[in-house]
Motif scaffolding. Structure first.
Motif, mmCIF file in Angstrom:
data_model
loop_
_atom_site.group_PDB
_atom_site.id
_atom_site.type_symbol
_atom_site.label_atom_id
_atom_site.label_comp_id
_atom_site.label_asym_id
_atom_site.label_seq_id
_atom_site.Cartn_x
_atom_site.Cartn_y
_atom_site.Cartn_z
ATOM 1 N N PRO A 42 44.927 43.523 35.853
ATOM 2 C CA PRO A 42 43.875 43.492 36.871
ATOM 3 C C PRO A 42 42.549 42.955 36.356
ATOM 4 O O PRO A 42 41.738 42.451 37.136
ATOM 5 N N PHE A 43 42.312 43.051 35.069
ATOM 6 C CA PHE A 43 41.044 42.579 34.514
ATOM 7 C C PHE A 43 41.216 41.319 33.666
ATOM 8 O O PHE A 43 40.327 40.947 32.914
ATOM 9 N N GLY A 44 42.360 40.650 33.830
ATOM 10 C CA GLY A 44 42.616 39.452 33.051
ATOM 11 C C GLY A 44 43.089 39.810 31.649
ATOM 12 O O GLY A 44 43.467 40.953 31.375
ATOM 13 N N TRP A 45 43.023 38.829 30.761
ATOM 14 C CA TRP A 45 43.567 39.047 29.425
ATOM 15 C C TRP A 45 42.935 38.041 28.473
ATOM 16 O O TRP A 45 42.415 37.017 28.906
ATOM 17 N N PRO A 47 40.488 36.169 25.537
ATOM 18 C CA PRO A 47 39.051 36.061 25.224
ATOM 19 C C PRO A 47 38.147 36.116 26.455
ATOM 20 O O PRO A 47 36.973 36.452 26.334
ATOM 21 N N ARG A 48 38.684 35.811 27.657
ATOM 22 C CA ARG A 48 37.854 35.858 28.865
ATOM 23 C C ARG A 48 38.126 37.118 29.681
ATOM 24 O O ARG A 48 37.813 37.163 30.879
ATOM 25 N N ILE A 49 38.681 38.135 29.073
ATOM 26 C CA ILE A 49 38.954 39.379 29.804
ATOM 27 C C ILE A 49 37.656 39.933 30.399
ATOM 28 O O ILE A 49 36.562 39.702 29.863
ATOM 29 N N CYS A 50 37.769 40.619 31.504
ATOM 30 C CA CYS A 50 36.602 41.130 32.229
ATOM 31 C C CYS A 50 35.670 41.939 31.316
ATOM 32 O O CYS A 50 36.084 42.919 30.698
ATOM 33 N N LEU A 51 34.411 41.546 31.286
ATOM 34 C CA LEU A 51 33.432 42.265 30.456
ATOM 35 C C LEU A 51 33.084 43.630 31.055
ATOM 36 O O LEU A 51 32.644 44.524 30.357
ATOM 37 N N GLY A 52 33.260 43.756 32.373
ATOM 38 C CA GLY A 52 32.878 45.009 33.037
ATOM 39 C C GLY A 52 34.032 45.989 33.192
ATOM 40 O O GLY A 52 33.910 46.958 33.927
ATOM 41 N N PHE A 55 33.185 49.646 32.452
ATOM 42 C CA PHE A 55 32.181 50.070 33.425
ATOM 43 C C PHE A 55 32.832 50.261 34.798
ATOM 44 O O PHE A 55 32.591 51.264 35.489
ATOM 45 N N ALA A 56 33.692 49.302 35.199
ATOM 46 C CA ALA A 56 34.355 49.377 36.507
ATOM 47 C C ALA A 56 35.263 50.601 36.587
ATOM 48 O O ALA A 56 35.299 51.292 37.612
HETATM 49 C C1 HEM Z 1 37.580 46.670 39.774
HETATM 50 C C2 HEM Z 1 36.587 45.913 39.278
HETATM 51 C C3 HEM Z 1 36.805 44.616 38.530
HETATM 52 C C4 HEM Z 1 37.901 43.826 38.420
HETATM 53 C C5 HEM Z 1 39.295 44.048 39.013
HETATM 54 C C6 HEM Z 1 37.519 42.688 37.602
HETATM 55 C C7 HEM Z 1 38.381 41.660 37.259
HETATM 56 C C8 HEM Z 1 38.007 40.562 36.515
HETATM 57 C C9 HEM Z 1 38.864 39.450 36.194
HETATM 58 C C10 HEM Z 1 40.325 39.305 36.635
HETATM 59 C C11 HEM Z 1 38.157 38.587 35.446
HETATM 60 C C12 HEM Z 1 38.647 37.235 34.890
HETATM 61 C C13 HEM Z 1 39.296 37.464 33.523
HETATM 62 C C14 HEM Z 1 39.943 36.187 33.016
HETATM 63 O O1 HEM Z 1 39.443 35.099 33.295
HETATM 64 O O2 HEM Z 1 40.990 36.302 32.337
HETATM 65 C C15 HEM Z 1 36.828 39.128 35.281
HETATM 66 C C16 HEM Z 1 35.820 38.532 34.580
HETATM 67 C C17 HEM Z 1 34.568 39.057 34.405
HETATM 68 N N1 HEM Z 1 34.113 40.249 34.889
HETATM 69 FE FE1 HEM Z 1 35.170 41.542 36.011
HETATM 70 N N2 HEM Z 1 36.218 42.819 37.239
HETATM 71 C C18 HEM Z 1 35.727 43.982 37.783
HETATM 72 C C19 HEM Z 1 34.462 44.494 37.635
HETATM 73 C C20 HEM Z 1 33.465 43.932 36.883
HETATM 74 C C21 HEM Z 1 32.141 44.504 36.685
HETATM 75 C C22 HEM Z 1 31.675 45.837 37.313
HETATM 76 C C23 HEM Z 1 31.439 43.650 35.885
HETATM 77 C C24 HEM Z 1 30.024 43.744 35.380
HETATM 78 C C25 HEM Z 1 29.274 44.828 35.472
HETATM 79 C C26 HEM Z 1 32.322 42.538 35.575
HETATM 80 C C27 HEM Z 1 31.984 41.478 34.787
HETATM 81 C C28 HEM Z 1 32.803 40.414 34.505
HETATM 82 C C29 HEM Z 1 32.391 39.251 33.726
HETATM 83 C C30 HEM Z 1 31.002 39.008 33.123
HETATM 84 C C31 HEM Z 1 33.501 38.401 33.659
HETATM 85 C C32 HEM Z 1 33.570 37.045 32.944
HETATM 86 C C33 HEM Z 1 34.087 37.239 31.535
HETATM 87 C C34 HEM Z 1 34.215 35.878 30.842
HETATM 88 O O3 HEM Z 1 34.451 34.874 31.512
HETATM 89 O O4 HEM Z 1 34.078 35.852 29.603
HETATM 90 N N3 HEM Z 1 33.528 42.751 36.192
HETATM 91 N N4 HEM Z 1 36.756 40.331 35.938
#
Ligand code: HEM
Length: 113
Positions: A42-45, A47-52, A55-56
Motif C-alpha cells: 500500500p505504501f510502495g516499495w 527507494p521511493r517508498i512512502c515517506l509518510g 505517520f499515516a
Molecule cells: C494511507 C496513507 C498513505 C498511503 C496509502 C500512501 C501511499 C504512497 C505511495 C503508494 C507512494 C508511492 C511509493 C512509490 O513510488 O513506490 C507514496 C509516496 C509518498 N508519500 Fe505517501 N501515502 C500515504 C500517506 C502519506 C503521508 C501522510 C505523507 C506525508 C505526511 C506521505 C508522503 C509521501 C511522500 C513524500 C512520497 C514520495 C516519496 C518519494 O517519491 O521518494 N504519504 N505514498
C-alpha cells in the motif's frame, strides 16, 4: 513503475474473491492474506517508498481510537468466537510484532454526539 492497483487485484495471488470486502483475510497477518506474502504494497516499495508511512499508520490508529471511543462493542451471544495469537516478522510496518486476532461477530452500538 509498479501498479499497486493491479498487484492488489491479482486473482491468481489473492483468489477469486479479490473484489469482496473481506477484512478477515488479514486475520492471520499480512503474510497469510495472499499466496505471495510480498504482494501487499500500500505504501510502495524500494527507494521511493512512502515517506509518510509511519505517520499515516499512526494517524489511522488515532482516528480509529477516537471513533471507538463513541462505539460500544459486545460479543454476540449466539455466534461462535475463535481467538488466535500469532507472531510475524514479515510485516511491512514493523520488524517484529505479536498480535491477537479475535474472529467473532460483534454488536455495535454507536453513541451519537
Ligand atoms: C494511507 C496513507 C498513505 C498511503 C496509502 C500512501 C501511499 C504512497 C505511495 C503508494 C507512494 C508511492 C511509493 C512509490 O513510488 O513506490 C507514496 C509516496 C509518498 N508519500 Fe505517501 N501515502 C500515504 C500517506 C502519506 C503521508 C501522510 C505523507 C506525508 C505526511 C506521505 C508522503 C509521501 C511522500 C513524500 C512520497 C514520495 C516519496 C518519494 O517519491 O521518494 N504519504 N505514498
Amino acid at each position: 513503475m509498479t501498479s499497486t492497483l493491479s498487484i492488489h487485484h491479482d486473482r491468481e495471488v489473492r483468489g477469486e474473491d479479490v473484489e469482496e470486502f473481506k477484512p478477515e483475510r488479514f486475520s492471520e497477518g499480512i503474510a497469510k492474506a495472499s499466496k505471495d506474502h510480498v504482494a501487499f504494497l500500500p505504501f510502495g516499495w524500494g527507494p521511493r517508498i512512502c515517506l509518510g508511512q509511519n505517520f499515516a499508520m499512526m494517524e489511522a490508529k488515532m482516528a480509529l481510537a477516537m471513533i471507538l471511543q463513541h462505539i460500544s462493542l459486545s460479543f454476540h451471544p449466539h455466534m461462535p468466537m475463535s481467538l488466535h495469537y500469532y507472531h510475524s516478522s514479515t510485516s511491512t510496518w514493523s520488524s517484529s510484532y505479536s498480535t491477537c486476532a479475535i474472529r467473532c461477530h460483534l454488536r455495535v452500538e454507536i453513541a451519537l454526539l
